[in-house]
Design an enzyme around this catalytic site. Structure first.
Site, short mmCIF file in Angstrom:
data_model
loop_
_atom_site.label_atom_id
_atom_site.label_comp_id
_atom_site.label_asym_id
_atom_site.label_seq_id
_atom_site.Cartn_x
_atom_site.Cartn_y
_atom_site.Cartn_z
N ASP A 219 9.54 2.95 -0.27
CA ASP A 219 8.51 3.55 0.58
C ASP A 219 8.78 3.14 2.03
O ASP A 219 8.57 1.99 2.43
CB ASP A 219 7.12 3.07 0.12
CG ASP A 219 6.00 3.76 0.88
OD1 ASP A 219 6.28 4.39 1.92
OD2 ASP A 219 4.85 3.67 0.43
N LYS B 96 4.40 8.93 9.10
CA LYS B 96 4.16 8.34 10.42
C LYS B 96 5.13 8.87 11.49
O LYS B 96 4.91 9.93 12.04
CB LYS B 96 4.16 6.82 10.32
CG LYS B 96 3.02 6.33 9.38
CD LYS B 96 2.85 4.84 9.39
CE LYS B 96 1.90 4.35 8.32
NZ LYS B 96 0.53 4.21 8.75
N TYR C 104 0.85 -1.19 0.00
CA TYR C 104 0.00 0.00 0.00
C TYR C 104 0.89 1.23 0.00
O TYR C 104 1.86 1.31 0.76
CB TYR C 104 -0.90 0.01 1.24
CG TYR C 104 -1.79 1.23 1.34
CD1 TYR C 104 -2.80 1.46 0.41
CD2 TYR C 104 -1.60 2.17 2.36
CE1 TYR C 104 -3.62 2.58 0.50
CE2 TYR C 104 -2.42 3.29 2.46
CZ TYR C 104 -3.43 3.49 1.52
OH TYR C 104 -4.23 4.61 1.61
C1 LIG Z 1 3.96 2.08 3.24
C2 LIG Z 1 2.93 3.17 3.23
N1 LIG Z 1 2.98 4.11 2.27
C3 LIG Z 1 2.09 5.12 2.22
C4 LIG Z 1 1.07 5.21 3.14
C5 LIG Z 1 0.08 6.33 3.08
O1 LIG Z 1 0.30 7.21 4.14
P1 LIG Z 1 -0.85 8.19 4.65
O2 LIG Z 1 -1.89 7.31 5.31
O3 LIG Z 1 -0.16 9.11 5.59
O4 LIG Z 1 -1.41 8.89 3.45
C6 LIG Z 1 0.97 4.24 4.15
C7 LIG Z 1 -0.12 4.29 5.14
O5 LIG Z 1 -0.34 3.42 5.92
C8 LIG Z 1 1.93 3.20 4.20
O6 LIG Z 1 1.89 2.25 5.13
#
Ligand SMILES: Cc1ncc(COP(=O)(O)O)c(C=O)c1O
Length: 432
Positions: A239, A271, A144
């Site tokens: 990511d 986060k 994700y």
């Molecule tokens: C690996 C990863 N990338 C991107 C995101 C998206 O982040 P946000 O919820 O702050 O938009 C998340 C959210 O859980 C994530 O776990």
């Protein structure tokens, strides 16, 4: 008829907010029942609006690494907000936070702040396309990366086919330049690059997937991605929104990549770096990052980007994340993971306990999970029973079998004992 305050407020929420929530997984749809409404947190614990206390193993899905309302974070945030919540102009906080990130992740020569992980990844994708003058993005099923259109995509019918939208409202045009592959499958990636390598702008991957449950990279999969992208002039986007500054001082890359000799072209963070406030970032080599406006032509902007309260919270949180914090997190994760797995074994519940650094999760199935297809056949009914029993006993864990669990540095021996006792009861219940 609502009988608890959470039920009462949730019935009100359902009238005004779609599904009653501001983000879908909070709605408890995969486990049933009513979400708890929390109103207070301190250290390792949170309290709902009915006054029930829980040991928190969600931690706002990652940011609360130091525990709730940590005095150091509270003090910095209180000071920052007393000086105004936003100027929409440059501030010292963002410079200090960028410097801190660079010192922890030397491959990040420059950093741009945004307000969510979604924005960070969306911008990294735009930047990679601009830097390579190519369109195709490769991602992996089960990873994700936020909810931008180009990434809400499911696999097409073959590896060379283009992605299909997996949400109404995403147009075929937005998804057609995204290819979805199977995680940990080197052969597939190699075949795709052999066929279309010179059209690929970037491969986007979670540093270790943790959004389908925890699925660590096998056989140097990250290094394979780094080598393959380099060979074909594509970029690797790592990511680290979930793993960044959680797995180690330098995130997943700091713990593994730097030693293993591979470096992504772009990183995304979120986060932990916002300490519970809306803050995220992308970073990478100066050569690529300087393509962003106003140094370059790739447009990106944000009214609240680099917000002074959010950067103060992030910096204060990172100051708490020293070597002893990571030792503590790793130790707590092991105690919980091993203890809960033992409780599930005792109750005869088939499961795969998987971990990557201090992130861990339990797949309610037989066998080891290497990719999203492996993860799908989980016994979600059994997980739901396990989840609800834990919740009733005052232990809050993610309300889905496809999520990582998050430890904080505030967990105490008594918390661990409470969770392990509750896990034995919950496992017995789930086995019936
Ligand atoms: C690996 C990863 N990338 C991107 C995101 C998206 O982040 P946000 O919820 O702050 O938009 C998340 C959210 O859980 C994530 O776990």
């Amino acid at each position: 008829m609502a009988t608890t305050n959470s039920e009462l407020w949730h019935s009100r929420a359902l009238q005004s907010i779609p599904g009653g929530v501001s983000s879908p997984v909070r709605a408890f749809h995969s486990v049933g029942g009513t979400p708890r409404y929390f109103e207070r947190g301190l250290g390792s614990k949170v309290w709902d609006i009915d006054g029930q206390e829980y040991v928190d193993l969600v931690g706002s899905w990652g940011p609360m690494i130091a525990g709730h309302a940590h005095p150091h974070v509270v003090e910095r945030v209180a000071y920052a907000v007393s000086q105004s919540s936003s100027f929409g102009a440059p501030g010292k906080g963002e410079v200090l936070l960028a410097e801190e990130i660079r010192s922890r992740v030397p491959a990040c020569e420059m950093v741009r702040f945004v307000s969510s992980g979604t924005e960070a990844v969306m911008t990294a994708v735009r930047l990679a396309r601009a830097a390579t003058d190519r369109n195709l993005i490769v991602k992996f099923a089960g990873c994700y990366h936020g909810h931008s259109d180009a990434l809400l995509v499911q696999a097409g019918s073959g590896i060379a086919t283009l992605g299909l939208p997996n949400s109404p409202g995403v147009t075929p045009g937005a998804s057609q330049d995204t290819i979805v592959l199977t995680y940990n499958d080197r052969e597939q990636l190699a075949q795709l690059f052999a066929a279309r390598g010179h059209e690929i702008a970037a491969v986007l991957t979670e540093a270790t997937p943790a959004n389908m449950g925890v699925v660590p990279p096998q056989d140097d999969f990250n290094r394979f991605i780094a080598d393959t992208t380099k060979k074909f002039g594509a970029l690797m986007i790592l990511d680290e929104v979930m793993t960044g500054f959680r797995i180690s001082r330098g995130g997943w890359w700091g713990a593994y990549g730097e030693n293993e000799g591979w470096t992504p072209d772009l990183f995304t963070f979120g986060k932990v770096i916002g300490g519970g406030f809306p803050l995220a970032a992308l970073g990478g080599s100066a050569r690529v990052m300087e393509l962003l406006a106003p140094s370059g032509a790739v447009y990106q902007a944000g009214t609240l980007s680099g917000n002074p309260v959010a950067t103060a919270a992030g910096l204060a949180t990172l100051e708490l994340c020293d070597d002893s914090m990571y030792e503590r997190l790793d130790g707590r994760a092991l105690e919980l993971g091993n203890g809960i797995s033992a409780a599930l074994n005792e109750a005869g519940i088939a499961h795969s306990y998987q971990s990557a650094g201090n992130l861990f999760s339990f797949f309610f199935l037989d066998g080891y999970v290497r990719n999203f297809d492996d993860a799908k056949p989980q016994n979600s009914v059994q997980f739901a029973a396990f989840f609800h029993s834990l919740l009733e006993q005052g232990v809050s864990v993610p309300p889905s079998a496809f999520e990582a669990w998050f430890v904080s540095g505030a967990l105490t021996d008594a918390d661990i004992e409470k969770v392990l006792v509750a896990a034995r009861v919950a496992a017995k219940k789930a086995s019936q």
